[in-house]
Scaffold this active site. Structure first.
Site, mmCIF file in Angstrom:
data_model
loop_
_atom_site.group_PDB
_atom_site.id
_atom_site.type_symbol
_atom_site.label_atom_id
_atom_site.label_comp_id
_atom_site.label_asym_id
_atom_site.label_seq_id
_atom_site.Cartn_x
_atom_site.Cartn_y
_atom_site.Cartn_z
ATOM 1 N N SER A 194 0.831 -1.202 0.000
ATOM 2 C CA SER A 194 0.000 0.000 0.000
ATOM 3 C C SER A 194 0.866 1.253 0.000
ATOM 4 O O SER A 194 1.843 1.343 0.729
ATOM 5 C CB SER A 194 -0.906 -0.006 1.235
ATOM 6 O OG SER A 194 -1.760 1.113 1.238
ATOM 7 N N GLY A 231 -1.691 -0.243 -4.377
ATOM 8 C CA GLY A 231 -0.469 0.507 -4.130
ATOM 9 C C GLY A 231 -0.391 1.830 -4.855
ATOM 10 O O GLY A 231 0.574 2.581 -4.675
ATOM 11 N N GLU A 265 -6.579 -3.323 -7.878
ATOM 12 C CA GLU A 265 -7.260 -3.124 -6.595
ATOM 13 C C GLU A 265 -6.914 -1.764 -5.981
ATOM 14 O O GLU A 265 -6.423 -1.680 -4.855
ATOM 15 C CB GLU A 265 -6.872 -4.241 -5.626
ATOM 16 C CG GLU A 265 -7.155 -5.647 -6.134
ATOM 17 C CD GLU A 265 -6.515 -6.710 -5.266
ATOM 18 O OE1 GLU A 265 -5.998 -6.365 -4.178
ATOM 19 O OE2 GLU A 265 -6.507 -7.886 -5.659
ATOM 20 N N PRO A 266 -7.158 -0.655 -6.682
ATOM 21 C CA PRO A 266 -6.832 0.658 -6.109
ATOM 22 C C PRO A 266 -7.775 1.028 -4.975
ATOM 23 O O PRO A 266 -8.984 0.822 -5.057
ATOM 24 C CB PRO A 266 -7.002 1.607 -7.303
ATOM 25 C CG PRO A 266 -8.013 0.926 -8.169
ATOM 26 C CD PRO A 266 -7.759 -0.541 -8.017
ATOM 27 N N TYR A 314 0.408 3.155 12.141
ATOM 28 C CA TYR A 314 1.107 2.264 11.227
ATOM 29 C C TYR A 314 2.174 2.990 10.405
ATOM 30 O O TYR A 314 3.241 2.440 10.138
ATOM 31 C CB TYR A 314 0.098 1.592 10.298
ATOM 32 C CG TYR A 314 -1.054 0.987 11.061
ATOM 33 C CD1 TYR A 314 -0.879 -0.169 11.806
ATOM 34 C CD2 TYR A 314 -2.307 1.601 11.073
ATOM 35 C CE1 TYR A 314 -1.924 -0.712 12.531
ATOM 36 C CE2 TYR A 314 -3.357 1.067 11.797
ATOM 37 C CZ TYR A 314 -3.164 -0.098 12.528
ATOM 38 O OH TYR A 314 -4.199 -0.623 13.250
ATOM 39 N N TYR A 315 1.870 4.184 9.985
ATOM 40 C CA TYR A 315 2.865 4.959 9.251
ATOM 41 C C TYR A 315 2.765 6.423 9.670
ATOM 42 O O TYR A 315 2.066 7.221 9.049
ATOM 43 C CB TYR A 315 2.714 4.811 7.726
ATOM 44 C CG TYR A 315 1.324 4.584 7.213
ATOM 45 C CD1 TYR A 315 0.853 3.284 7.010
ATOM 46 C CD2 TYR A 315 0.474 5.647 6.917
ATOM 47 C CE1 TYR A 315 -0.421 3.069 6.535
ATOM 48 C CE2 TYR A 315 -0.798 5.437 6.444
ATOM 49 C CZ TYR A 315 -1.234 4.132 6.248
ATOM 50 O OH TYR A 315 -2.504 3.910 5.778
ATOM 51 N N CYS A 343 -7.902 10.057 26.934
ATOM 52 C CA CYS A 343 -7.023 10.121 28.106
ATOM 53 C C CYS A 343 -5.662 9.487 27.848
ATOM 54 O O CYS A 343 -4.764 9.601 28.692
ATOM 55 C CB CYS A 343 -7.683 9.409 29.285
ATOM 56 S SG CYS A 343 -9.164 10.228 29.896
ATOM 57 N N ASP A 344 -5.510 8.803 26.732
ATOM 58 C CA ASP A 344 -4.278 8.081 26.441
ATOM 59 C C ASP A 344 -3.171 9.049 26.028
ATOM 60 O O ASP A 344 -3.349 9.856 25.113
ATOM 61 C CB ASP A 344 -4.529 7.072 25.318
ATOM 62 C CG ASP A 344 -3.432 6.034 25.202
ATOM 63 O OD1 ASP A 344 -2.250 6.406 25.349
ATOM 64 O OD2 ASP A 344 -3.745 4.856 24.954
ATOM 65 N N TYR A 371 -7.935 4.751 4.612
ATOM 66 C CA TYR A 371 -7.572 4.036 5.844
ATOM 67 C C TYR A 371 -7.685 4.940 7.074
ATOM 68 O O TYR A 371 -6.779 5.024 7.894
ATOM 69 C CB TYR A 371 -6.174 3.431 5.715
ATOM 70 C CG TYR A 371 -6.083 2.456 4.578
ATOM 71 C CD1 TYR A 371 -6.651 1.197 4.686
ATOM 72 C CD2 TYR A 371 -5.466 2.807 3.375
ATOM 73 C CE1 TYR A 371 -6.603 0.304 3.628
ATOM 74 C CE2 TYR A 371 -5.415 1.919 2.315
ATOM 75 C CZ TYR A 371 -5.984 0.671 2.450
ATOM 76 O OH TYR A 371 -5.940 -0.217 1.393
#
Length: 393
Positions: A194, A231, A265-266, A314-315, A343-344, A371
């Site tokens: 991706s 991708g 699969e875009p 993730y990125y 609160c995190d 995403y």
């Protein structure tokens, strides 16, 4: 038809984000607001057909599964890449025919395979012998698409560690097993990762696919479908043009037979640039040094990394919010941190320089369509962003 959808508002020439904000009554809206320009999807599809007319786009539903987005693309005629029973239900429920769907997940629960069989979604990927045996039991009439590993050297999210057989060591054995079990292999697929930014990755993969086609034909399978995966960049049209040229050249060289169907699969290609997220500052505090000097301004927004910014897990990337303040560029900048609402302490969006902001001020984040919402959660009881849809008349 999409044009009859009451959830879509129409604009004349260009979507004016400031005007939308003024009319949105954000003062009384607790959660953040997504502004989706559906016309962006139309422009992307025109660009795709212009640059890669032979490659059929099958939108990756996992990237953004909002029913309005999926319905809009369905009405435009795209195919769909589904990875689960629920994604199949969503797409089929919108009237999309099974022939326009690829069940692109190499390791599926048996119940999902049975549902695909009931709905006659015949094309699906496989990358291991256990899945082949599972298919013999639950969906022996399906078309097996052998997925192999071929990764880009530069990608936001590599996938090869989890999915894809070895093109040289495993693909032939899987096709032999399928033949022995009376199953049909009808093609092959790959995914370079991706957010690919290496043009050459697709040519390497298509060369491997050519060899798999030849071996499949030798074994006795009728090889007729190539899936070049996803991708494709969502906001870098220059990079997309380079990738498209590479894909076209490689396909024409290695798959000149026009009877071979070529799909893709875009995901982010279609939706990334379509969304702008509007966040509100709901609290602020000053951090001062021991001698009382102002060190850092802290701003707390109504969305964070448990919401639409979840992809930053993730990125991680730098964010550049737009400020809807008069003369924002000329205002002095202060060392600042923007936090999400939970609160995190991990719920941190970015360190950056900002002018002095106050509760109620708004920040806009562009390119938030890919995403984001599918992985957003109401952690700590904070609502995920609301989405409003717009389209040119």
């Amino acid at each position: 038809m999409v044009n009859g959808d009451l959830r879509i508002q129409y604009y004349d020439e260009e979507l004016n984000i400031r005007k939308v904000i003024e009319q949105a009554d954000l003062e009384h809206l607790d959660q953040a607001l997504n502004i989706c320009d559906l016309s962006s999807l139309e422009r992307k599809l025109r660009l795709w057909h212009k640059l890669m007319p032979r490659i059929e786009p099958h939108y990756a539903v996992k990237c953004n599964d909002d029913p309005v987005v999926v319905k809009f693309l369905a009405d435009l005629g795209t195919g769909f890449d589904c990875a689960s029973k629920n994604e199949l239900k969503l797409v089929l429920g919108l009237g999309v025919s099974p022939e326009r769907i690829i069940f692109a997940h190499p390791c599926r629960p048996a119940s999902h395979l049975r549902y695909a069989k009931e709905q006659q979604v015949v094309n699906g990927t496989v990358d291991n012998e256990y899945e082949i045996y599972k298919l013999r039991k639950h969906y022996p009439d399906s078309n097996l698409i052998v997925r192999f590993k071929s990764e880009a050297k530069k990608a936001l999210c590599p996938l090869g560690d989890k999915y894809g057989c070895d093109a040289e060591a495993d693909a032939a054995a899987l096709m032999l097993l399928a033949k022995a079990l009376g199953l049909k292999v009808t093609g092959t697929s790959f995914h370079v990762g991706s957010g690919c930014s290496e043009v050459e990755a697709y040519d390497r993969a298509i060369e491997k696919a050519e060899n798999i086609f030849k071996v499949g034909e030798m074994i006795g399978h009728k090889m007729e479908l190539l899936d070049v995966g996803g991708g494709f960049p969502g906001i870098d049209d220059e990079m997309f043009e380079e990738i498209a040229q590479s894909v076209n050249t490689s396909v024409e060289l290695r798959f000149p037979d026009k009877r071979i169907r070529i799909i893709s699969e875009p995901g982010r290609f279609f939706v990334e640039a379509a969304y702008t997220l509007i966040c509100k500052v709901h609290a602020k505090r000053e951090v001062r040094s021991k001698d009382g000097k102002l060190d850092t301004m802290m701003y707390y927004l109504n969305d964070g990394i448990f919401g639409a910014f979840a992809g930053m897990f993730y990125y991680p990337e730098e964010v550049a919010p737009e400020l809807y303040l008069d003369e924002a560029e000329s205002l002095p900048k202060l060392k600042s941190v923007i936090w999400g609402p939970s609160c995190d302490a991990m719920d941190k969006i970015s360190d950056l320089l900002l002018p002095n902001l106050n509760p109620g001020d708004l920040l806009g984040f562009r390119n938030m369509g890919a995403y984001t919402m599918p992985i957003a959660s109401p952690f700590n009881g904070f609502d995920v962003p609301e989405t409003r849809f717009f389209k040119a008349k």
